[in-house]
Every structure is written in structure tokens, then in C-alpha cells.
Design an enzyme around this catalytic site. Sequence first.
Site, PDB file in Angstrom:
ATOM      1  N   ASP A  90     -26.057 -16.557 -18.287  1.00 19.99           N
ATOM      2  CA  ASP A  90     -25.647 -17.567 -17.333  1.00 19.99           C
ATOM      3  C   ASP A  90     -26.528 -18.761 -17.680  1.00 19.99           C
ATOM      4  O   ASP A  90     -27.756 -18.707 -17.519  1.00 19.99           O
ATOM      5  CB  ASP A  90     -25.940 -17.045 -15.915  1.00 19.99           C
ATOM      6  CG  ASP A  90     -25.694 -18.115 -14.863  1.00 19.99           C
ATOM      7  OD1 ASP A  90     -25.653 -19.310 -15.230  1.00 19.99           O
ATOM      8  OD2 ASP A  90     -25.555 -17.753 -13.674  1.00 19.99           O
ATOM      9  N   LYS A 145     -14.902 -28.801 -29.883  1.00 21.88           N
ATOM     10  CA  LYS A 145     -14.417 -29.844 -29.004  1.00 21.88           C
ATOM     11  C   LYS A 145     -14.085 -29.286 -27.621  1.00 21.88           C
ATOM     12  O   LYS A 145     -13.883 -28.073 -27.523  1.00 21.88           O
ATOM     13  CB  LYS A 145     -13.196 -30.530 -29.609  1.00 21.88           C
ATOM     14  CG  LYS A 145     -11.949 -29.625 -29.618  1.00 21.88           C
ATOM     15  CD  LYS A 145     -10.754 -30.347 -30.130  1.00 21.88           C
ATOM     16  CE  LYS A 145      -9.935 -30.935 -29.034  1.00 21.88           C
ATOM     17  NZ  LYS A 145      -8.941 -30.017 -28.433  1.00 21.88           N
ATOM     18  N   HIS A 175     -11.053 -28.366 -36.033  1.00 24.71           N
ATOM     19  CA  HIS A 175     -10.507 -27.272 -36.848  1.00 24.71           C
ATOM     20  C   HIS A 175      -9.427 -27.741 -37.819  1.00 24.71           C
ATOM     21  O   HIS A 175      -9.116 -27.060 -38.780  1.00 24.71           O
ATOM     22  CB  HIS A 175     -10.035 -26.098 -35.966  1.00 24.71           C
ATOM     23  CG  HIS A 175      -8.721 -26.309 -35.288  1.00 24.71           C
ATOM     24  ND1 HIS A 175      -8.586 -26.997 -34.118  1.00 24.71           N
ATOM     25  CD2 HIS A 175      -7.474 -25.902 -35.614  1.00 24.71           C
ATOM     26  CE1 HIS A 175      -7.319 -27.003 -33.751  1.00 24.71           C
ATOM     27  NE2 HIS A 175      -6.619 -26.340 -34.637  1.00 24.71           N
ATOM     28  N   LYS A 179      -8.084 -26.705 -42.348  1.00 27.18           N
ATOM     29  CA  LYS A 179      -6.749 -26.255 -42.773  1.00 27.18           C
ATOM     30  C   LYS A 179      -6.565 -26.507 -44.272  1.00 27.18           C
ATOM     31  O   LYS A 179      -6.956 -27.551 -44.787  1.00 27.18           O
ATOM     32  CB  LYS A 179      -5.667 -26.987 -41.975  1.00 27.18           C
ATOM     33  CG  LYS A 179      -5.656 -26.540 -40.503  1.00 27.18           C
ATOM     34  CD  LYS A 179      -4.500 -27.169 -39.750  1.00 27.18           C
ATOM     35  CE  LYS A 179      -4.616 -26.929 -38.263  1.00 27.18           C
ATOM     36  NZ  LYS A 179      -3.806 -25.825 -37.775  1.00 27.18           N
ATOM     37  N   GLU A 213       4.158 -29.796 -30.891  1.00 23.73           N
ATOM     38  CA  GLU A 213       4.021 -28.410 -30.437  1.00 23.73           C
ATOM     39  C   GLU A 213       5.168 -28.074 -29.499  1.00 23.73           C
ATOM     40  O   GLU A 213       5.647 -28.940 -28.759  1.00 23.73           O
ATOM     41  CB  GLU A 213       2.708 -28.241 -29.678  1.00 23.73           C
ATOM     42  CG  GLU A 213       1.481 -28.503 -30.537  1.00 23.73           C
ATOM     43  CD  GLU A 213       0.208 -28.199 -29.761  1.00 23.73           C
ATOM     44  OE1 GLU A 213      -0.364 -27.136 -29.998  1.00 23.73           O
ATOM     45  OE2 GLU A 213      -0.186 -29.012 -28.915  1.00 23.73           O
ATOM     46  N   ASP A 232      -6.820 -34.925 -26.220  1.00 20.48           N
ATOM     47  CA  ASP A 232      -6.793 -33.555 -26.733  1.00 20.48           C
ATOM     48  C   ASP A 232      -6.468 -33.525 -28.229  1.00 20.48           C
ATOM     49  O   ASP A 232      -6.969 -32.667 -28.961  1.00 20.48           O
ATOM     50  CB  ASP A 232      -5.733 -32.747 -25.957  1.00 20.48           C
ATOM     51  CG  ASP A 232      -5.740 -31.264 -26.297  1.00 20.48           C
ATOM     52  OD1 ASP A 232      -6.833 -30.708 -26.485  1.00 20.48           O
ATOM     53  OD2 ASP A 232      -4.644 -30.664 -26.382  1.00 20.48           O
ATOM     54  N   HIS A 237      -8.057 -34.556 -33.985  1.00 17.22           N
ATOM     55  CA  HIS A 237      -7.279 -34.080 -35.128  1.00 17.22           C
ATOM     56  C   HIS A 237      -6.494 -35.194 -35.836  1.00 17.22           C
ATOM     57  O   HIS A 237      -6.551 -35.323 -37.048  1.00 17.22           O
ATOM     58  CB  HIS A 237      -6.277 -32.994 -34.694  1.00 17.22           C
ATOM     59  CG  HIS A 237      -6.900 -31.908 -33.854  1.00 17.22           C
ATOM     60  ND1 HIS A 237      -8.150 -31.403 -34.106  1.00 17.22           N
ATOM     61  CD2 HIS A 237      -6.447 -31.228 -32.764  1.00 17.22           C
ATOM     62  CE1 HIS A 237      -8.433 -30.452 -33.227  1.00 17.22           C
ATOM     63  NE2 HIS A 237      -7.420 -30.335 -32.394  1.00 17.22           N
TER      64      HIS A 237
HETATM   65  C1  BG6 Z   1      -6.426 -27.868 -29.920  1.00 17.68           C
HETATM   66  C2  BG6 Z   1      -5.838 -28.438 -28.666  1.00 17.68           C
HETATM   67  O1  BG6 Z   1      -7.525 -28.625 -30.342  1.00 17.68           O
HETATM   68  O2  BG6 Z   1      -5.458 -27.854 -30.942  1.00 17.68           O
HETATM   69  C3  BG6 Z   1      -4.606 -27.662 -28.251  1.00 17.68           C
HETATM   70  O3  BG6 Z   1      -6.794 -28.409 -27.612  1.00 17.68           O
HETATM   71  C4  BG6 Z   1      -3.622 -27.558 -29.397  1.00 17.68           C
HETATM   72  O4  BG6 Z   1      -3.984 -28.275 -27.122  1.00 17.68           O
HETATM   73  C5  BG6 Z   1      -4.316 -27.066 -30.649  1.00 17.68           C
HETATM   74  O5  BG6 Z   1      -2.597 -26.674 -29.018  1.00 17.68           O
HETATM   75  C6  BG6 Z   1      -3.384 -27.134 -31.848  1.00 17.68           C
HETATM   76  O6  BG6 Z   1      -3.977 -26.518 -32.955  1.00 17.68           O
HETATM   77  P1  BG6 Z   1      -3.079 -25.935 -34.112  1.00 17.68           P
HETATM   78  O7  BG6 Z   1      -4.058 -25.521 -35.165  1.00 17.68           O
HETATM   79  O8  BG6 Z   1      -2.302 -24.801 -33.544  1.00 17.68           O
HETATM   80  O9  BG6 Z   1      -2.200 -27.065 -34.542  1.00 17.68           O
END
Ligand code: BG6
Length: 486
Positions: A90, A145, A175, A179, A213, A232, A237
Site C-alpha cells: 500500500d 502512461k 508501447h 511495435k 478502434e 489517451d 502514440h
Molecule cells: C492505450 C490506450 O494506450 O492504447 C487505450 O489507453 C487503447 O485506450 C490502447 O485502447 C491501444 O493500444 P493498441 O496497441 O491495442 O493499439
Amino acid sequence: MRRDASQKLLLFGATGDLSYRMLLPSLFGLASDGLLAPGLSIICTAHTDLSDGAFRGSVAESLRRTIPTDRMDGTSLQRFLDRLRYVRVDVSRPRDFADLAEAVGSTKGGLAIFLSMAPSLFQPTIQGLAAVGLGGDNVRIGLEKPLGYDLESSRSINDTVSGVFSEGRIFRVDHYLGKETVLNLLALRFANSLFEPLWNAGGIEHVQITVAETVGLEGRVGFYDAAGATRDMVQNHILQLLTLVAMEPPPHFDATAVRDEKVKVLRSLRRIDQTNVGALTVTGQYAAGAIDGHAVPAYADELVALSDTETFVAIKAHVDTWRWKGVPFYLRTGKRLPSRKSEISIQFRGVPHSIFGDVGAALRPNRLIISLQPNENVRLLLMTKDPGLDRDGIRLREVPLDIAIPNAFVDGRRRIAYERLLLDLIEGDQTLFVRRDEVEAQWRWIDGIRNGWKANAIRPRLYGAGTWGPSAAIALAERDGVTWHD
Ligand code: BG6
């Protein structure tokens, strides 16, 4: 394995969604491939009270769900579980950090820490770690993030972290940088002589970056509603993808050279503020609709209260440099769009004169499409002639040249972005992590846009779930004679 690879990994937020879906499966993948030192132990922490055995049980269960059966066998699973320990922490209790330090033991062989938690917990966590000596010179820290919600809060997080860790030991995760196709973009640009002469305003007419998405909130109501699509997805990204498209060739592929070039792009983004935000951006929020033939509810119906949060945003951006003078970068992202698709589309300029005009053949300018999702692929669209004797005139056709598939699947399996990033964190390579100046330049640009919306009382327009966003987003590109690549 690099010689200075950390011997221990400490994972915060180990019982969270990201951990079960991505981090632990990535570590399992690395361990099965022999990429983690045999002695590397993984100490997992979270707020929940769990025994080692119960935690390992839940990890085993989730790995059996996420790892394809051909890559999962009892021995590798057991070996992986043996690396795991669980300590309840905690972060508001100093005593818990003392227990944690005891569980971690000596950090002489190097310790890599990964924080996958709400940003509001960064500060107490980092202070707690420092207080028990887990912030020393051989400790690296990875931060997932969101790194704040605006420039000011991100600065405050960065100040806290840099109070304990030097910049060379801070690994800010995006992330998307892990890729495979994203890295392929760099290979394409900087390992071939073909593209570079055209990679500028003279050769490129515009660039599109789409991260679409089909999913909605996925239970992340509180987090998402406070963030919205711009913070977000664009702040991190999409802007990182943009830097890789737009940056100058770095002299080397190393952390300093690459990030020096990326930050220059971010600083060259033309400011969007209250004076131009209405013309350069469109926001939307999904209403009820259907995806793949299934009815889905409106965003507003997934919440408890009404909200002005955007679930879609489209932006016409410019990079004000010599190379990109007058080249628009159309960016868009959204939830509940018709398909899951992330791609960068580079639209080259047409030939200056068509010799085929008189014989009735239409030309389309070349396009390079870098797909990140659902398939990792790079395609170059070229004009070729339709076979035949052409008695009725020459017919030309656009055909795709697939140029990256073999490279993307060297070892036969698609890796999770986090596999590369966790390995880089353990081994101490910062090239694919975001530097403080980058993250702050990203926020500065995003804050301008968001303040502009506020000043002009711009609210998101509704779009039906399963459509490509509000029609104004289509108009944003079509005003310039550009069609989104759907
Ligand atoms: C995250 C977001 O950073 O990336 C999410 O918080 C999103 O909302 C996700 O769905 C998408 O990642 P990926 O790799 O599936 O395109």
C-alpha cells in the site's frame, strides 16, 4: 543478454489489467525464449493482499488464457512461476516499502522497476522507494502512461521522478514504440536510399495517421472519461508515430541521437490554439450504433453522468520545418469506429506530367501504407499496366507491393510490443523510450488544442458507433481535396 542487464525486476500494479494482459505474458515470452537471465527474479507488487501461491495461481490462469497453446507447456510455465514473488504494497504505508526492500534484497546486480499504476500514485511510490534505498545508481525505472493530464501535471511527475532517478535511468513507456512495424518504418526510411530523396514537401503531398478502434470503454470509465481520445492516444502514440515519419535522419540509432531528432519535430509542430482550433480539429463522441452487426450503446449510456469527453478526434497538423513546408499531417483516432486499424499513409505527389493522358489512362499518385494493426505490413502502391494488347487504350492499375512481411515475422511469431520494451528496460537501452523534453513538448501542443476547445466552448459532435466519426472530420480532409484512407 547485455552485461549490465538488471538481475531483478520489480513490477508495481502487478494485479492490474495491463499486467495480466501484456506485461506478464511478455515476460513469459521472453523467459521461454531464453532472453531473460536464468537468475532474473520478478518481484510483483500491488495493493491486494495475496500470498505468493495465490498470485502465481492467478498468473498461471491468465497465461493459459493469453498464450497460444503451442507456446505453452507445463515446464516453461512452472519455471516462469518460480521466478515470481508477490509482496503486498500500500504505497501510503512506509512500513510496506520496508517489507518490499527486504523482499528485493541487494540491488547490486541491478534492479529494474516498472510502474504500471495511476499517475496519482507515482509520487508516493517513488518517495517510498527512495526512503528504503531502492532508488540507487543501479536502479532503473520504467513509467507507464499516462504521465500526467497536462503539461503542468506531467512536469510535476517528472520533477518527482528526477528527484530520485537521473534521466538516464528513467524509461517512459509508449508501447507504440515497441511495435514491429514502427521500427520497420525507421528501417524503411534510413536503410534504403529510395525514399529519402522524396521524403519531403517536394515528394510528399500529405500524411495520414489513423488509430481506429472498435472497442468502447472496456470498463475503464473513470480513467477514460477523465482523459478522452486526445490525451489517451494523440498526446503519446500518434505524436510519437508522427515524429518517426517527420524526423531528420539521426546520425546513429541510439537513445540520444534518435530522441534529439524526435524532439525537434515535436517543437516544430505548428501551434493550435483558440484562434485556429475550430478550423484544424474535429471532436466527436459515439452515439448508439452497430459494430460488426452487433448493436452497441452510446458512450453517454456507458457512463453514470453526462460527459463532454471526446471519443474521437481528427486534427490537421503541420510541422513547420524546411522539409515539411506546406505538408498537412491528418491525424485521427477514435473508439467504436468500423474497424480496428492503425496505419500511417504517406501520399506522394503525382507525376508532373502524364504521358498516358491522351490514351485514356488515369494515374494515381503513389502511396506508402504502413499498417500497424490488425496486420503488420508495409505496402507501396504503384501504377502498373493492365496486361493486354491495349487496342482500346492503355489501362493502368494501382497494385500493392508488399515490402515488409518477411522481415516482420523473422522468428515466426508476432511479439507483443511490451516484450521488446521490458527487455530494453532490463538491459538499459533507452532508444525506444520517451525523454522528458519529448513528453513535455507533446503536452505543450496538446494543451494548446484543449485550451482552444475550452475558450471556444467546442463540444464533441455525436457520431454513430460503427462510423468513421462525425462528418465534419471527413470535411476536414476533403476541404483540401484529401480523402481519408478508410
Ligand atoms: C492505450 C490506450 O494506450 O492504447 C487505450 O489507453 C487503447 O485506450 C490502447 O485502447 C491501444 O493500444 P493498441 O496497441 O491495442 O493499439
